[in-house]
Design a protein around this motif. Structure first.
Motif, PDB file in Angstrom:
ATOM      1  N   CYS A  84       0.900  -1.118   0.013  1.00  0.00           N
ATOM      2  CA  CYS A  84      -0.046  -0.054  -0.060  1.00  0.00           C
ATOM      3  C   CYS A  84       0.813   1.335   0.002  1.00  0.00           C
ATOM      4  N   ASN A  85       0.500   2.268  -0.650  1.00  0.00           N
ATOM      5  CA  ASN A  85       0.878   3.623  -0.636  1.00  0.00           C
ATOM      6  C   ASN A  85       0.017   4.370   0.313  1.00  0.00           C
ATOM      7  N   ALA A  86       0.003   4.345   1.720  1.00  0.00           N
ATOM      8  CA  ALA A  86      -0.783   4.932   2.480  1.00  0.00           C
ATOM      9  C   ALA A  86      -0.113   6.217   3.020  1.00  0.00           C
ATOM     10  N   PRO A  87      -1.073   7.365   3.298  1.00  0.00           N
ATOM     11  CA  PRO A  87      -0.523   8.515   4.039  1.00  0.00           C
ATOM     12  C   PRO A  87       0.412   8.536   5.246  1.00  0.00           C
ATOM     13  N   ARG A  88       0.437   7.195   5.899  1.00  0.00           N
ATOM     14  CA  ARG A  88       1.736   7.081   6.551  1.00  0.00           C
ATOM     15  C   ARG A  88       2.962   6.715   6.123  1.00  0.00           C
ATOM     16  N   GLY A  89       2.858   6.241   4.876  1.00  0.00           N
ATOM     17  CA  GLY A  89       4.007   5.847   4.081  1.00  0.00           C
ATOM     18  C   GLY A  89       3.495   4.363   3.690  1.00  0.00           C
ATOM     19  N   PRO A  90       4.736   3.638   3.027  1.00  0.00           N
ATOM     20  CA  PRO A  90       4.418   2.571   2.349  1.00  0.00           C
ATOM     21  C   PRO A  90       4.223   1.446   3.571  1.00  0.00           C
ATOM     22  N   SER A  91       3.390   0.454   3.164  1.00  0.00           N
ATOM     23  CA  SER A  91       3.174  -0.625   4.164  1.00  0.00           C
ATOM     24  C   SER A  91       2.579  -1.663   3.340  1.00  0.00           C
ATOM     25  N   PHE A  92       2.709  -2.887   4.096  1.00  0.00           N
ATOM     26  CA  PHE A  92       2.273  -4.141   3.493  1.00  0.00           C
ATOM     27  C   PHE A  92       1.209  -4.634   4.187  1.00  0.00           C
ATOM     28  N   ASN A  93      -0.002  -4.776   3.771  1.00  0.00           N
ATOM     29  CA  ASN A  93      -1.324  -5.032   4.517  1.00  0.00           C
ATOM     30  C   ASN A  93      -1.653  -6.539   4.084  1.00  0.00           C
TER      31      ASN A  93
ATOM     32  N   MET B  17       2.346  -5.500   8.254  1.00  0.00           N
ATOM     33  CA  MET B  17       3.719  -5.949   8.697  1.00  0.00           C
ATOM     34  C   MET B  17       4.256  -4.834   9.175  1.00  0.00           C
ATOM     35  N   PRO B  18       5.233  -5.173  10.451  1.00  0.00           N
ATOM     36  CA  PRO B  18       6.082  -4.058  11.034  1.00  0.00           C
ATOM     37  C   PRO B  18       6.977  -3.389  10.383  1.00  0.00           C
ATOM     38  N   GLN B  19       7.155  -2.068  10.180  1.00  0.00           N
ATOM     39  CA  GLN B  19       8.016  -1.124   9.359  1.00  0.00           C
ATOM     40  C   GLN B  19       9.426  -1.871   9.241  1.00  0.00           C
ATOM     41  N   SER B  20       9.926  -2.254  10.533  1.00  0.00           N
ATOM     42  CA  SER B  20      11.383  -2.733  10.431  1.00  0.00           C
ATOM     43  C   SER B  20      11.317  -4.016   9.644  1.00  0.00           C
ATOM     44  N   LEU B  21      10.569  -4.861   9.708  1.00  0.00           N
ATOM     45  CA  LEU B  21      10.413  -5.944   8.743  1.00  0.00           C
ATOM     46  C   LEU B  21      10.266  -5.908   7.327  1.00  0.00           C
ATOM     47  N   LEU B  22       9.417  -4.816   6.814  1.00  0.00           N
ATOM     48  CA  LEU B  22       9.371  -4.308   5.664  1.00  0.00           C
ATOM     49  C   LEU B  22      10.684  -3.630   5.123  1.00  0.00           C
ATOM     50  N   HIS B  23      11.342  -3.084   5.840  1.00  0.00           N
ATOM     51  CA  HIS B  23      12.383  -2.245   5.678  1.00  0.00           C
ATOM     52  C   HIS B  23      13.718  -3.395   5.374  1.00  0.00           C
ATOM     53  N   SER B  24      13.530  -4.440   6.171  1.00  0.00           N
ATOM     54  CA  SER B  24      14.681  -5.332   5.925  1.00  0.00           C
ATOM     55  C   SER B  24      14.716  -6.231   4.773  1.00  0.00           C
ATOM     56  N   LEU B  25      13.455  -5.928   3.966  1.00  0.00           N
ATOM     57  CA  LEU B  25      13.297  -6.687   2.661  1.00  0.00           C
ATOM     58  C   LEU B  25      13.769  -5.923   1.471  1.00  0.00           C
ATOM     59  N   VAL B  26      14.148  -4.752   1.720  1.00  0.00           N
ATOM     60  CA  VAL B  26      14.419  -3.666   0.605  1.00  0.00           C
ATOM     61  C   VAL B  26      15.644  -3.076   0.774  1.00  0.00           C
ATOM     62  N   GLU B  27      16.138  -2.652  -0.149  1.00  0.00           N
ATOM     63  CA  GLU B  27      17.331  -1.612   0.051  1.00  0.00           C
ATOM     64  C   GLU B  27      17.144  -0.067   0.358  1.00  0.00           C
TER      65      GLU B  27
ATOM     66  N   GLU C 236      12.317   3.433  -1.796  1.00  0.00           N
ATOM     67  CA  GLU C 236      11.549   4.061  -3.028  1.00  0.00           C
ATOM     68  C   GLU C 236      10.472   2.938  -3.533  1.00  0.00           C
ATOM     69  N   ASP C 237       9.429   3.617  -4.072  1.00  0.00           N
ATOM     70  CA  ASP C 237       8.441   2.680  -4.638  1.00  0.00           C
ATOM     71  C   ASP C 237       8.937   1.727  -5.433  1.00  0.00           C
ATOM     72  N   GLU C 238       9.621   1.863  -6.407  1.00  0.00           N
ATOM     73  CA  GLU C 238      10.140   0.790  -7.390  1.00  0.00           C
ATOM     74  C   GLU C 238      10.856  -0.258  -6.736  1.00  0.00           C
ATOM     75  N   ASN C 239      11.398   0.027  -5.467  1.00  0.00           N
ATOM     76  CA  ASN C 239      12.015  -1.341  -4.852  1.00  0.00           C
ATOM     77  C   ASN C 239      11.210  -2.281  -4.153  1.00  0.00           C
ATOM     78  N   PHE C 240       9.876  -1.759  -3.898  1.00  0.00           N
ATOM     79  CA  PHE C 240       8.943  -2.583  -3.608  1.00  0.00           C
ATOM     80  C   PHE C 240       8.366  -3.610  -4.584  1.00  0.00           C
ATOM     81  N   ALA C 241       8.767  -3.179  -5.697  1.00  0.00           N
ATOM     82  CA  ALA C 241       7.945  -3.850  -6.995  1.00  0.00           C
ATOM     83  C   ALA C 241       8.415  -5.488  -6.928  1.00  0.00           C
ATOM     84  N   SER C 242       9.603  -5.701  -6.305  1.00  0.00           N
ATOM     85  CA  SER C 242       9.946  -7.016  -6.354  1.00  0.00           C
ATOM     86  C   SER C 242       9.807  -7.744  -5.070  1.00  0.00           C
TER      87      SER C 242
END
Length: 376
Positions: free
Chosen positions: A262-271, A288-298, A301-307
């Motif tokens: 999701c591209n939510a007002p609070r920032g990117p999130s995986f729901n 998903m906790p933000q710490s886990l989400l950030h550990s999956l990408v470098e 930026e939106d394009e990095n979540f596409a993978s």
């Protein structure tokens, strides 16, 4: 004469019922090692009356395909109970092509011939030809008690037509169902016309749930279901919670789950959302906790979540990055059967060395005690 000290506990002095109860608490790899200790333990573990929670936990399978050298292919399996990865023996693709897929306990190839093998046994079986040769279809494995024998059937949906080395991306292709007992294919109605643009597994997700094969557009958010009994498609609807960029349908025990970025007002999130399969209404169940989400990408930026990709079944949902730069990191969410609460955690890194792959195939499957299994 025994060397055993009678003052020390001896598992062989326990009742058979208690011994089986102890075994039932072990993860599958430990069970298989225990079954090799002696004939008694083997008979207890292989008994039809033996049950264990570990047999219902879905494992996460990840197959990495290298386009130019099959020697660089690698197969991994993650056991959520022992929290450990296993490097599986190298599994050669008999078609020597990229037409390689996996679903609920089986690996498949679709061109030039359709073939399948259990994930932990390299025993490829070729089928009679598909009516329509295709690349990257959706695949499902479902139980059909009326067929007897093998009991399972395979459903092949969509994909792109493959004719003489050329690909036709505009053909929706008919649904085909394979019966291993008769080695025959049944031709069924094609995907609805709404899925004509982008009808392969690269742009669609699927879920077998309560006798229906659901198909959803990862980016389009179109959804329709194929009734496995009546062989008809439902009306196409749109399933797009606010802010969703892309999403995947997941069958989870007694509910259908939509997992999406999701591209939510609070920032990117995986729901995660629970889906009412009759009305397609949705209600959020976890983020998903933000710490886990950030550990999956470098970076964020939106394009990095596409993978990011998502698979799951039972009470587990796995989210992973199919890019090489971080060695394919992943995490999982466990949904409690008692209260529906979600618990997230990071999955350990893949066992090194990890090769760089051109294509990553992933799916979930329970694992049987009868499977031949590699050592850790």
């Amino acid at each position: 004469m025994s060397d055993h000290n009678p003052k020390e506990p001896n598992i062989n002095s326990l009742s058979l019922d208690l011994t089986q109860l102890i075994f039932s608490s072990l993860p599958l790899p430990s069970l298989l090692r225990a079954s090799a200790v002696c004939k008694l333990w083997n008979s207890l573990i292989s008994s039809p009356s033996f049950t264990s929670p570990c047999l219902s936990y879905p494992w996460f399978f990840l197959f990495g395909l290298h386009n130019t050298s099959s020697r660089n292919n690698q197969s991994f399996a993650f056991d959520p109970l022992s929290n450990a990865w296993f490097l599986l023996p190298r599994l050669d693709d008999p078609s020597s092509s990229s037409a390689f897929l996996g679903s609920n306990g089986f690996f498949f190839t679709t061109t030039p011939n359709f073939s399948y093998t259990p994930v932990l046994k390299s025993a490829w079986r070729f089928t009679s030809p598909l009516k329509f040769s295709r690349l990257n279809p959706l695949l499902g494995v479902f139980y059909d008690g009326s067929s007897g024998g093998f009991g399972f059937k395979f459903i092949v949906v969509g994909g792109v037509r493959f004719i003489g080395g050329l690909v036709d991306i505009e053909d929706r292709l008919a649904v085909e169902i394979y019966d291993p007992n008769r080695d025959s294919w049944e031709l069924c109605p094609a995907l609805p016309a709404d899925f004509r643009s982008g009808n392969s597994s690269q742009s669609l997700s699927s879920a077998l749930f309560k006798g229906k094969f659901y198909v959803s557009g990862i980016y389009s958010c179109f959804v329709s279901s194929f009734d496995l009994r009546n062989r008809v498609w439902s009306e196409v609807q749109t399933l797009r919670p606010p802010g969703v960029i892309f999403s995947f349908l997941i069958p989870c025990n007694d509910m259908l789950v939509l997992a999406g970025m999701c591209n939510a007002p609070r920032g990117p999130s995986f729901n995660l959302w629970k889906i009412d399969e009759t009305t397609l209404e949705f209600s959020e169940i976890s983020i998903m906790p933000q710490s886990l989400l950030h550990s999956l990408v470098e970076s964020e930026e939106d394009e990095n979540f596409a993978s990011l990709k998502c698979v799951g079944m039972g009470n587990l949902i796995y989210v992973f990055n199919e890019e090489y730069h971080q060695k394919y990191p992943s995490c999982l969410c466990e949904i409690s059967a008692e209260n529906g609460k979600c618990s997230w955690r990071r999955v350990p890194r893949l066992p090194l060395p990890v090769n760089k792959f051109h294509k990553v195939i992933s799916f979930c499957s329970t694992v049987s005690l009868t499977h031949s299994f590699p050592q850790q």
